[in-house]
Design an enzyme around this catalytic site. Sequence first.
Site, PDB file in Angstrom:
ATOM      1  CG  ASN A 116      41.319  27.156  74.149  1.00  0.00           C
ATOM      2  OD1 ASN A 116      42.281  26.557  73.681  1.00  0.00           O
ATOM      3  ND2 ASN A 116      41.259  27.502  75.402  1.00  0.00           N
ATOM      4  CD  GLU A 211      51.472  24.772  79.791  1.00  0.00           C
ATOM      5  OE1 GLU A 211      50.498  25.077  80.507  1.00  0.00           O
ATOM      6  OE2 GLU A 211      52.650  25.037  80.089  1.00  0.00           O
ATOM      7  CB  CYS A 245      42.958  26.199  79.563  1.00  0.00           C
ATOM      8  SG  CYS A 245      44.196  27.491  79.467  1.00  0.00           S
TER       9      CYS A 245
END
Length: 456
Positions: A116, A211, A245
């Site tokens: 992303n 993550e 995120c």
Amino acid sequence: MKDSIENLVNAQRNFFWSDATKPIDFRLQQLKKLKSVIKAHEDEMIAGIALDFKKSEFDTYTNELALLYHDLDEAIRKLKSWSRIRRVGTNMVNFPARSYIIPEPLGVVLVIGAWNYPYQLSLAPIIPAIAAGCTVILKPSELPSNTSRIMANMIANNFNPNYLAVVEGDVETTTTLLEQRFDKIFFTGSTTVGRIVYQAAAKHLTPVTLELGGKSPAFITESCDMKMSVKRLVWAKFLNSGQTCIAPDYILVNHKVKQAFLDALTAEMKKNEFSFEAGTLVQIINDKNVDRLAKLIDPAKVYAGGHVDRESRYVEPTILNDVSFDDPVMQEEIFGPILPVIVYQDLSEAIQQVKRLPKPLSCYVFTNDSKIKKRILRELSFGGGAVNDAVMHITNPKLPFGGVGNSGMGAYHGEAGFKSFTHYKSVLDKPTWIEFGLKYYPRTASKLNIIKRFFG
Ligand code: NAD
């Protein structure tokens, strides 16, 4: 492929064992080189990501390259202090002696990136790995194929692969990489794949930083500055078309200010010209995700937006109203430009609902009431977050960035990143000119009495 990956890991291990990566000057040189390589490829990087999912130059510079330069500058400035051997006190039992902690690089590391923010999420973990003195194999996400190829070429043309290499590929390649023994794996991606990575790492007892993602709530309370809150929220939610995120995943709004919030939200969305042409939206990464997002838009709950065009991979910024925790949109991380609004009557109840969900990566509290702020910050567990803002906490390298529980483990950016690629080796350093005999044989009652006096 298996042989070439094994050979690469072995070559990196031999290079690491040569101790070439350990001198601070070498690490500084590599950090400066990485910065100049990125600088030299800026135009190509901006053009590549635009081809992959229509990301604008403004967005690519501000939320990919600028963050990399910021982290690089911080690492270059602070490296000497981070890698200093730290003297600590010595306890009486060991007197006389010196005690100190030596930061040492973990070794050969694997970095797996998400798609992303493909440059930032692939290259930002490399910065602390280099700073710590590790060698790195990077596996960027295969979905934005141009950015993956650009990073592979720019690294291959400028760095010794025994030190820093990019391996491109999909699940099969990543699976082969994960079979190897690394000294650290740094993974950014979904919670589902995070579990696969953790299991593979466990076989070799390799430490991991994960993550991951999750559903990050944003509280709109009755005491917030509505105009400013909504302005910041809209920017944070629709940045990168919601494929962030730490984007606010859903809103929890106090029933007293629900209508004021919806009015401010629609007004702010109108003010922003959301389109590919204006460079304010990016494409959804692939058809699969367009279809997934389309299914989350319940027509009965659409308050604004709702249009999807599969061909151009466009999903219109959408508000869903009167959503409940049981709705499909609340069962998974949205990762797209859809904003569900849940109304709460009572803050305690809202907090309990959030507690029942997996711990989120972020949480945002919009309030001018310090009691509410303190209460939410105390009662909810989340990776990191902001008060009266959203997303921007990632830009401060002094704030360790990472998740907790299902949203991940470990942290990076700034010194937190350096720590995640470093082992802190503790050393007790004794002179030989004196020795007290209490611990040695024979074990007598008088010796024990003296020892007891020490601890009693
Ligand atoms: P993903 O988990 O699908 O993919 C991440 C990486 O894992 C890619 O490089 C991919 O090639 C690899 N991969 C995919 N399937 C695999 C498998 N079965 N075995 C081994 N490797 C595999 O995630 P994504 O779609 O790239 O990113 C979206 C997710 O990442 C979201 O959940 C988002 O919240 C999360 N994310 C987290 C952060 C963070 O900093 N915490 C940042 C960005 C994205």
